[in-house]
Motif scaffolding. Structure first.
Motif, PDB file in Angstrom:
ATOM      1  N   GLU A 101       0.829  -1.207   0.000  1.00 24.51           N
ATOM      2  CA  GLU A 101       0.000   0.000   0.000  1.00 24.51           C
ATOM      3  C   GLU A 101       0.864   1.257   0.000  1.00 24.51           C
ATOM      4  N   LEU A 102       1.918   1.265   0.804  1.00 27.60           N
ATOM      5  CA  LEU A 102       2.814   2.423   0.840  1.00 27.60           C
ATOM      6  C   LEU A 102       3.561   2.586  -0.471  1.00 27.60           C
ATOM      7  N   VAL A 103       4.016   1.480  -1.042  1.00 27.06           N
ATOM      8  CA  VAL A 103       4.737   1.550  -2.324  1.00 27.06           C
ATOM      9  C   VAL A 103       3.818   2.085  -3.415  1.00 27.06           C
ATOM     10  N   LEU A 104       2.582   1.589  -3.444  1.00 26.88           N
ATOM     11  CA  LEU A 104       1.633   2.053  -4.458  1.00 26.88           C
ATOM     12  C   LEU A 104       1.348   3.541  -4.299  1.00 26.88           C
ATOM     13  N   ALA A 105       1.163   3.975  -3.052  1.00 22.83           N
ATOM     14  CA  ALA A 105       0.909   5.394  -2.820  1.00 22.83           C
ATOM     15  C   ALA A 105       2.095   6.248  -3.249  1.00 22.83           C
ATOM     16  N   ALA A 106       3.315   5.804  -2.932  1.00 24.78           N
ATOM     17  CA  ALA A 106       4.512   6.559  -3.304  1.00 24.78           C
ATOM     18  C   ALA A 106       4.656   6.649  -4.817  1.00 24.78           C
ATOM     19  N   GLN A 107       4.307   5.570  -5.510  1.00 26.43           N
ATOM     20  CA  GLN A 107       4.451   5.568  -6.968  1.00 26.43           C
ATOM     21  C   GLN A 107       3.420   6.455  -7.655  1.00 26.43           C
ATOM     22  N   TRP A 108       2.237   6.584  -7.083  1.00 26.22           N
ATOM     23  CA  TRP A 108       1.205   7.399  -7.708  1.00 26.22           C
ATOM     24  C   TRP A 108       1.333   8.874  -7.355  1.00 26.22           C
ATOM     25  N   ILE A 109       1.703   9.170  -6.116  1.00 25.54           N
ATOM     26  CA  ILE A 109       1.733  10.569  -5.690  1.00 25.54           C
ATOM     27  C   ILE A 109       2.789  11.351  -6.466  1.00 25.54           C
ATOM     28  N   LYS A 110       3.947  10.743  -6.709  1.00 26.03           N
ATOM     29  CA  LYS A 110       5.044  11.484  -7.333  1.00 26.03           C
ATOM     30  C   LYS A 110       4.693  12.011  -8.726  1.00 26.03           C
ATOM     31  N   PRO A 111       4.232  11.188  -9.671  1.00 26.09           N
ATOM     32  CA  PRO A 111       3.897  11.751 -10.983  1.00 26.09           C
ATOM     33  C   PRO A 111       2.731  12.729 -10.937  1.00 26.09           C
ATOM     34  N   VAL A 112       1.746  12.463 -10.082  1.00 30.23           N
ATOM     35  CA  VAL A 112       0.618  13.397  -9.957  1.00 30.23           C
ATOM     36  C   VAL A 112       1.106  14.743  -9.429  1.00 30.23           C
ATOM     37  N   LEU A 113       1.971  14.722  -8.424  1.00 32.13           N
ATOM     38  CA  LEU A 113       2.510  15.958  -7.856  1.00 32.13           C
ATOM     39  C   LEU A 113       3.322  16.730  -8.895  1.00 32.13           C
ATOM     40  N   LEU A 114       4.193  16.038  -9.621  1.00 28.68           N
ATOM     41  CA  LEU A 114       5.023  16.709 -10.621  1.00 28.68           C
ATOM     42  C   LEU A 114       4.180  17.304 -11.748  1.00 28.68           C
ATOM     43  N   THR A 115       3.152  16.580 -12.174  1.00 29.91           N
ATOM     44  CA  THR A 115       2.276  17.103 -13.221  1.00 29.91           C
ATOM     45  C   THR A 115       1.550  18.360 -12.746  1.00 29.91           C
ATOM     46  N   CYS A 116       1.057  18.332 -11.523  1.00 34.75           N
ATOM     47  CA  CYS A 116       0.335  19.492 -10.989  1.00 34.75           C
ATOM     48  C   CYS A 116       1.263  20.681 -10.740  1.00 34.75           C
ATOM     49  N   LEU A 117       2.477  20.410 -10.272  1.00 35.23           N
ATOM     50  CA  LEU A 117       3.445  21.492 -10.106  1.00 35.23           C
ATOM     51  C   LEU A 117       3.780  22.134 -11.440  1.00 35.23           C
ATOM     52  N   GLY A 118       3.982  21.314 -12.454  1.00 36.87           N
ATOM     53  CA  GLY A 118       4.233  21.858 -13.787  1.00 36.87           C
ATOM     54  C   GLY A 118       3.065  22.671 -14.293  1.00 36.87           C
ATOM     55  N   PHE A 119       1.848  22.197 -14.051  1.00 33.07           N
ATOM     56  CA  PHE A 119       0.644  22.927 -14.445  1.00 33.07           C
ATOM     57  C   PHE A 119       0.618  24.306 -13.775  1.00 33.07           C
ATOM     58  N   TRP A 120       0.910  24.360 -12.474  1.00 37.65           N
ATOM     59  CA  TRP A 120       0.892  25.632 -11.758  1.00 37.65           C
ATOM     60  C   TRP A 120       1.951  26.580 -12.302  1.00 37.65           C
ATOM     61  N   LEU A 121       3.144  26.077 -12.536  1.00 35.82           N
ATOM     62  CA  LEU A 121       4.225  26.928 -13.011  1.00 35.82           C
ATOM     63  C   LEU A 121       3.963  27.427 -14.432  1.00 35.82           C
TER      64      LEU A 121
END
Length: 337
Positions: A101-121
């Motif tokens: 569960e932790l591995v799955l969460a870590a793998q999903w959060i990172k690309p979602v976070l990077l995509t959203c950060l790029g969107f904001w910038l």
């Protein structure tokens, strides 16, 4: 907890990311308080501009840190294989079966976070020329991203501190621990694929879909190209086309995962029954780079949503997406051929 150099560097990246996220959250909260005043003009537009510039700098550095932490996480998983081999782990995928569960969460959060950060910038660059900026909305989104980054660092630290030695792994290289999965007797080239025919049909589908996205992005990246002006300026086409491209990119991510899992990994690793993308990405650095390009090229198709269709920022995004997808597809093709 398994302590090695990869664990230490993971702690460092998570700590730096958490500090940057906390700083971004504090700046965003101050901006929200300033924007929510009864007379926001008294706070001064210059103050908001300076605060947004500082926030963009912090979020930009945060994006860079978490971008480094993304591939580092997979190398971290691979580094645990020797320590866990006596418990049935044979590759990085076996490590993911411990605390899944932790591995799955870590793998999903990172690309979602990077995509959203790029969107904001990216949207911050696009609205700089506007006479009035949506200060409250930008601060609110930045606060949400900062909290998501804190969650990302927290999940990774939690995973790092969990005890992993002693947990048996009964099946390492197969996603389903079934008799059918364990008893496959045919090489991967003869296994039915996504289209129900064979591997070559799947590859044609994968390559064709990527080429369609690449061609569309190149067409939209051309400045005032003939036949494209009406496509960009007409409503609802200026909304429908970016939305369809964004959906096409998300569909391509699903297709990419399937093709890499079922066909690319067994062929490149020369192990017909070894469907392990994790080992593929860590053992073949070029394909790890190709995976990053494919994810970036598809995910960044979300960025033009809400931007003027004929702006230079939008055209630049589509051009970068086309280059990323074409380069990634070429690298995969060279290794599979």
């Amino acid at each position: 907890m398994i302590l090695n150099v990869w664990t230490v560097t993971a702690f460092f990246l998570a700590g730096v990311g958490a500090l940057l996220a906390a700083a971004a959250a504090w700046i965003a909260i101050q901006g929200l308080a300033s924007s929510a005043r009864a007379h926001p003009e008294r706070s001064g537009a210059g103050t908001n501009e300076d605060r947004l510039h500082l926030l963009a700098l912090v979020l930009g550095v945060l994006a860079g840190v978490r971008l480094l932490a993304w591939p580092h996480f997979y190398l971290l998983l691979k580094s645990y294989v020797p320590e866990l081999s006596s418990y049935g782990v044979m590759c990085a995928f076996g490590v993911t079966r411990i605390e899944p569960e932790l591995v799955l969460a870590a793998q999903w959060i990172k690309p979602v976070l990077l995509t959203c950060l790029g969107f904001w910038l990216v949207h911050g660059v696009a609205v700089q020329r506007q006479t009035t900026q949506p200060y409250f909305a930008r601060y609110a989104l930045a606060l949400l991203l900062a909290l998501l980054a804190l969650l990302d660092s927290g999940v990774e630290v939690t995973y790092l501190t969990r005890e992993k030695i002693g947990s048996p792994v009964t099946c390492c290289t197969q996603f389903l621990d079934t008799d059918a999965a364990q008893g496959a007797s045919q090489p991967v080239a003869a296994l039915p694929g996504l289209s129900g025919v064979n591997w070559s049909a799947d590859w044609r589908l994968y390559a064709g879909w990527n080429l369609l996205l690449i061609a569309t992005c190149m067409l939209l990246a051309r400045p005032r190209a003939r036949g494209v002006t009406s496509l960009r300026s007409g409503f609802p086409l200026r909304v429908i086309v970016p939305s369809l491209l964004a959906l096409g990119g998300l569909a391509n991510l699903v297709l990419t995962r399937w093709i890499w899992l079922e066909d690319v990994a067994p062929r490149v690793l020369q192990l017909p029954y070894h469907h392990c993308v994790y080992e593929l990405l860590t053992d073949v650095p070029a394909l790890g780079f190709a995976a990053a390009l494919m994810v970036a090229g598809n995910a960044c198709l979300l960025w033009p949503l809400g931007l003027p269709s004929d702006s230079s920022v939008t055209r630049s995004i589509y051009a970068l997406c086309a280059v990323a997808l074409a380069t990634g597809l070429l690298i995969v093709g060279v290794h599979v051929a």
